[in-house]
Design an enzyme around this catalytic site. Sequence first.
Site, PDB file in Angstrom:
ATOM      1  N   HIS A 261      69.436  77.646 -24.712  1.00  0.00           N
ATOM      2  CA  HIS A 261      70.763  77.033 -24.586  1.00  0.00           C
ATOM      3  C   HIS A 261      70.644  75.512 -24.410  1.00  0.00           C
ATOM      4  O   HIS A 261      71.226  74.733 -25.184  1.00  0.00           O
ATOM      5  CB  HIS A 261      71.505  77.649 -23.388  1.00  0.00           C
ATOM      6  CG  HIS A 261      72.854  77.038 -23.117  1.00  0.00           C
ATOM      7  ND1 HIS A 261      74.028  77.638 -23.495  1.00  0.00           N
ATOM      8  CD2 HIS A 261      73.205  75.877 -22.513  1.00  0.00           C
ATOM      9  CE1 HIS A 261      75.046  76.874 -23.137  1.00  0.00           C
ATOM     10  NE2 HIS A 261      74.572  75.794 -22.538  1.00  0.00           N
ATOM     11  N   GLU A 262      69.879  75.095 -23.413  1.00  0.00           N
ATOM     12  CA  GLU A 262      69.722  73.650 -23.187  1.00  0.00           C
ATOM     13  C   GLU A 262      69.010  73.022 -24.384  1.00  0.00           C
ATOM     14  O   GLU A 262      69.275  71.868 -24.732  1.00  0.00           O
ATOM     15  CB  GLU A 262      68.964  73.372 -21.883  1.00  0.00           C
ATOM     16  CG  GLU A 262      69.592  73.975 -20.612  1.00  0.00           C
ATOM     17  CD  GLU A 262      71.061  73.625 -20.406  1.00  0.00           C
ATOM     18  OE1 GLU A 262      71.495  72.558 -20.868  1.00  0.00           O
ATOM     19  OE2 GLU A 262      71.787  74.459 -19.793  1.00  0.00           O
ATOM     20  N   HIS A 265      71.565  71.934 -26.834  1.00  0.00           N
ATOM     21  CA  HIS A 265      72.151  70.635 -26.451  1.00  0.00           C
ATOM     22  C   HIS A 265      71.185  69.507 -26.815  1.00  0.00           C
ATOM     23  O   HIS A 265      71.588  68.454 -27.319  1.00  0.00           O
ATOM     24  CB  HIS A 265      72.375  70.574 -24.931  1.00  0.00           C
ATOM     25  CG  HIS A 265      73.545  71.368 -24.434  1.00  0.00           C
ATOM     26  ND1 HIS A 265      74.822  71.148 -24.863  1.00  0.00           N
ATOM     27  CD2 HIS A 265      73.638  72.359 -23.488  1.00  0.00           C
ATOM     28  CE1 HIS A 265      75.662  71.969 -24.217  1.00  0.00           C
ATOM     29  NE2 HIS A 265      74.964  72.718 -23.387  1.00  0.00           N
ATOM     30  N   GLU A 291      78.868  72.501 -26.618  1.00  0.00           N
ATOM     31  CA  GLU A 291      78.664  73.916 -26.287  1.00  0.00           C
ATOM     32  C   GLU A 291      78.510  74.758 -27.542  1.00  0.00           C
ATOM     33  O   GLU A 291      77.880  75.809 -27.520  1.00  0.00           O
ATOM     34  CB  GLU A 291      79.805  74.441 -25.412  1.00  0.00           C
ATOM     35  CG  GLU A 291      79.730  73.982 -23.957  1.00  0.00           C
ATOM     36  CD  GLU A 291      78.432  74.392 -23.242  1.00  0.00           C
ATOM     37  OE1 GLU A 291      77.955  75.520 -23.452  1.00  0.00           O
ATOM     38  OE2 GLU A 291      77.901  73.566 -22.486  1.00  0.00           O
TER      39      GLU A 291
HETATM   40 ZN    ZN Z   1      75.779  74.124 -22.021  1.00  0.00          ZN
END
Ligand code: ZN
Length: 496
Positions: A261-262, A265, A291
């Site tokens: 997830h990170e 980003h 997101e």
């Molecule tokens: Zn996030």
Amino acid sequence: MNKAMTEIRKVEKRLFALGYAANVIGFDDATAAPSESYEGRGEALAELSALSHNFLVNSSLPELIAEAQASELSDQEKAELRELKKEYDRICRIPADEYAEFSKLISAAQNVWSKAKAASDFEMFAPYLEKIVAARRRFAQLLDPDKAAYDVYLDQFEPGLNTEKCDAFFNQLKAGIVPLLNKITASPDKPDTSILKGPWDIEQQKKLSPEIMKLIGLDLEHVAIAESEHPFTTEFYNGDVRITTHYYEEEMLSNLYSVVHEGGHALYESHISDRYFATCLSGGVSMGIHESQSRMFENCIGRSREFLKCILPMLKKAFPDRFENADPEVLYKAVNVCSPGLIRTEADEVTYCLHIILRYELEKKLMSGELAVSDLPHEWNRLTKELLGLDVPCDAKGVLQDIHWAGGDLGYFPSYALGTAYAAQFMHAMRKEMPLDELIEKGDFAPINAWLTEHIWQYGSEHSPEWLIKNACGEEFNPGYYLDYLNSKYSEIYNL
Ligand code: ZN
């Protein structure tokens, strides 16, 4: 470049440097600083924030912008002026003493929130939240007296967003997700999750993280990983992006999916074009687009059958006694189990947006004055029962679970759901142009990342979320793709 624009670039560079310093302090605070050392950092941060504020107020920016606009400008320069004007208004329309007072309130509120959460005592936190809501409503009046307070903040997190659009979006989601969830709950076919049972050696988990980062295409000479209580990503500039994770002995997926997830980003931030360096366009455009990238990597890619097949050899190497004879199909179903729970950050793909809808309904009413802070726990619990069918045993697992409101962020939550839905649409668009599943299974992320760079990542904040979606997908935002994705994925897993 005209003279005014040259001056404006100097303003941008100064703001970049001040922001950079504050980011380093913030990152250090969450990852490496000793526990009893906040006093010095707090002072330094307050001083940096005052410096930025005073600098902007005295920068003659409105005059410089007007002067620059009198000559020919490039598209990038026009976008810089638009964003700078917004930033100037956001900061300068609020009186300096109120701004400082609010920063202090937020520091105190976050501190009290963590104690209140530990004690599961909402009343301890309530007076702070009341002040935060009051301040936010007042600031909204100063920022844009013609708009409803909540709309002011929705637009700050996701340019172009308002309550009307949110209502339509969330109604559509609710109408799609609730019947799906009911069918899943009634299905006799439940995935076997025993393959995920701990304990998991922490040292092995730590070795896995950089492997996963490299796999999805992060350049470890420009993106580093650290540990923090709650995982997050911060960018100093596109050449230095930091992600964090948290290791649990009982839970292997938590770290794995935090890194993915990170990582999403970080991929976005590190692929923003150098042409925006040290300008106000150098970061991702909105929380929703951000997101969309993190949740696309975490869920659409990271929880796909193909990705799990791809990483199974890495898991076998890290945990040979656990995965030696693992069936990839069993692993796929286990990581995609759907089970309504109380905690948003632990929610599966089906129930996640219901958690967001709950928060949206509450903060919309808090901001309009329709709901008093004192009634918040009761309303939280009622909606949890209505949307997820669950009773909330204590405030720690209910209204106190997220830090956002303590941090003054009202209007942030909808971006998680928007991003989730954007992600499915981006996947659909990519799939038309490349054999996506095949690439993921081979671990060949270069074409995927090249497509995302070309259509989304490179642009920083130059273009609006709407423009990016149209540029990438050739059509406007359509939440139908997300509902189709959920329906087809979960119908297969649960034999619906
Ligand atoms: Zn996030």
